[in-house]
Write an enzyme that holds these catalytic residues in place. Sequence first.
Site, PDB file in Angstrom:
ATOM      1  N   ARG A 278       7.189  49.444 -33.842  1.00 13.18           N
ATOM      2  CA  ARG A 278       7.201  49.619 -32.266  1.00 13.18           C
ATOM      3  C   ARG A 278       5.942  50.300 -32.060  1.00 13.18           C
ATOM      4  NH1 ARG A 278      11.192  54.398 -33.133  1.00 13.18           N
ATOM      5  NH2 ARG A 278       9.774  54.356 -35.116  1.00 13.18           N
TER       6      ARG A 278
ATOM      7  N   LEU B  42      20.300  53.584 -25.674  1.00 10.93           N
ATOM      8  CA  LEU B  42      21.546  53.518 -24.701  1.00 10.93           C
ATOM      9  C   LEU B  42      20.976  54.249 -23.386  1.00 10.93           C
ATOM     10  CD1 LEU B  42      24.479  52.419 -24.835  1.00 10.93           C
ATOM     11  CD2 LEU B  42      25.099  54.847 -25.472  1.00 10.93           C
TER      12      LEU B  42
ATOM     13  N   CYS C 102       7.534  42.092 -27.120  1.00 13.85           N
ATOM     14  CA  CYS C 102       8.976  41.486 -28.071  1.00 13.85           C
ATOM     15  C   CYS C 102      10.101  41.100 -27.382  1.00 13.85           C
ATOM     16  CB  CYS C 102       8.787  42.631 -29.036  1.00 13.85           C
ATOM     17  SG  CYS C 102       7.285  42.551 -30.123  1.00 13.85           S
TER      18      CYS C 102
END
Length: 439
Positions: free
Chosen positions: A157, A256, A266
């Site tokens: 990430r 969430l 990505c």
Amino acid sequence: MDTRLTVIGTGYLGATHAICMAVLGYEVLGVDVDADKIDRLRSGELPFFEPGLPELLTKAIESGRLRFGTSFAAAAEFGDVHFICVGTPQQKGSDAADLSYVDAAVHALAPHLTRRALVVGKSTVPVGTAARLTELLRELAPAGPEVELAWNPEFLREGFAVDDTMRPNRLVFGVASEWARDRLHAAFRPIIDGGAPVVVTDLATAELVKVAANSFLATKISYINAMAEVCEATGADVQDLAAALAYDDRIGGRFLQPGLGFGGGCLPKDIRAFAHRAEEIGVGHAVAFLREVDAINGRRRARTVELVRELLGGDLAGFEVAVLGAAFKPNSDDIRDAPALEVARTMHGQGAKVRVYDPAAMPNAQRAYPELRYGANAFDVARDADAVVLLTEWAEFREIDPEAMGRVVRRRRIFDGRHALDADWWRAAGWEYRALGRA
Ligand code: UDX
């Protein structure tokens, strides 16, 4: 460590991998066709923003274990394991992945492979690519079947790239032989010793793990954003809804977070390429929902513009709008498919006088969208604004004092596109506060 590594492609993924592997003790040669990029890396300059990585680049260069070059012949001579880390962007005019850089890397390296070697793909590719490249390598390499291909997808990430490389939550080894598996174990020894679990599988599964993981994450985000649409129609509150769902540990609260949705280099292109590839091989129906995941994500951007327009009384034209955030997420300077900039450009297109500020992405945004106006900090762009619109949840924006910002704007109207602000605090300071999925 006696395994010598090369890293082909020194962009975001490749540079991170090369630097971290050298820090872990391997001899590493980073190779790129872009001589300018290689010069910058050689002189210790990182061509992108990533916390912690510049320091490691210096450390790796000083150790003498990390070198950079542009010669594929030198790479073949140097390495036992060659990592392919080039980009696979979305093709222009199609949802498919553009494999030209991957193919070019194999074409450049293979003719120099004169002894037994392992080539390892790390790039995100459509399932079936590794099988095709295996054939290509055999054809092009003088060592023929002595050269094997493996697939080892990366899951790093942006903003956490060092940690995700040094302490990944798993390693996936897609291999066609025990020899390839053992070579990969040797190439990741310190990371495996550090406790990273290893999943050993075939090439196709390894290719799929990456797109399946990113599809799942994108689906989770779009799921809560679909709930936000329902909340908007019913007067319900998506923040409370998400908080209540998150207590069920089968669901969990990560990924969430409702809001403006996902962007970056990505998630958007990976779900499109996956849907495209599935259609090609006749299982498009299995992942048809990814088209909807993409559509939900796009609707959040449109809805944001609509809500800002409402906040301004029905029209954007002529109004001063302060935009906080340009990067696709905080702690990054990456503006690829950035939701914030799409919203800013749409508002600009509808006549708003948009001024943008981002803590890291200003040079990239200014280069890509010179038509927008920019400011030096959050208060600078907010000066005389008719509305302030927060689109990327940088920590420094969360800390803005609504009273202090209230003194510089023309009207106290705030749109919080990332649920980053304390609504009560802003309302108490006299601001009209709006957010996606909340009354
Ligand atoms: C992602 C994957 O997480 C990583 O494993 C993969 O290797 C590459 O793609 P990255 O693109 O760096 O990494 O960003 P990530 O942190 O996953 O965020 C993606 C996007 O989703 C961002 O635009 C973020 O703002 C958005 N997001 C994330 C949400 O809108 N809600 C959330 O709850 C989480």
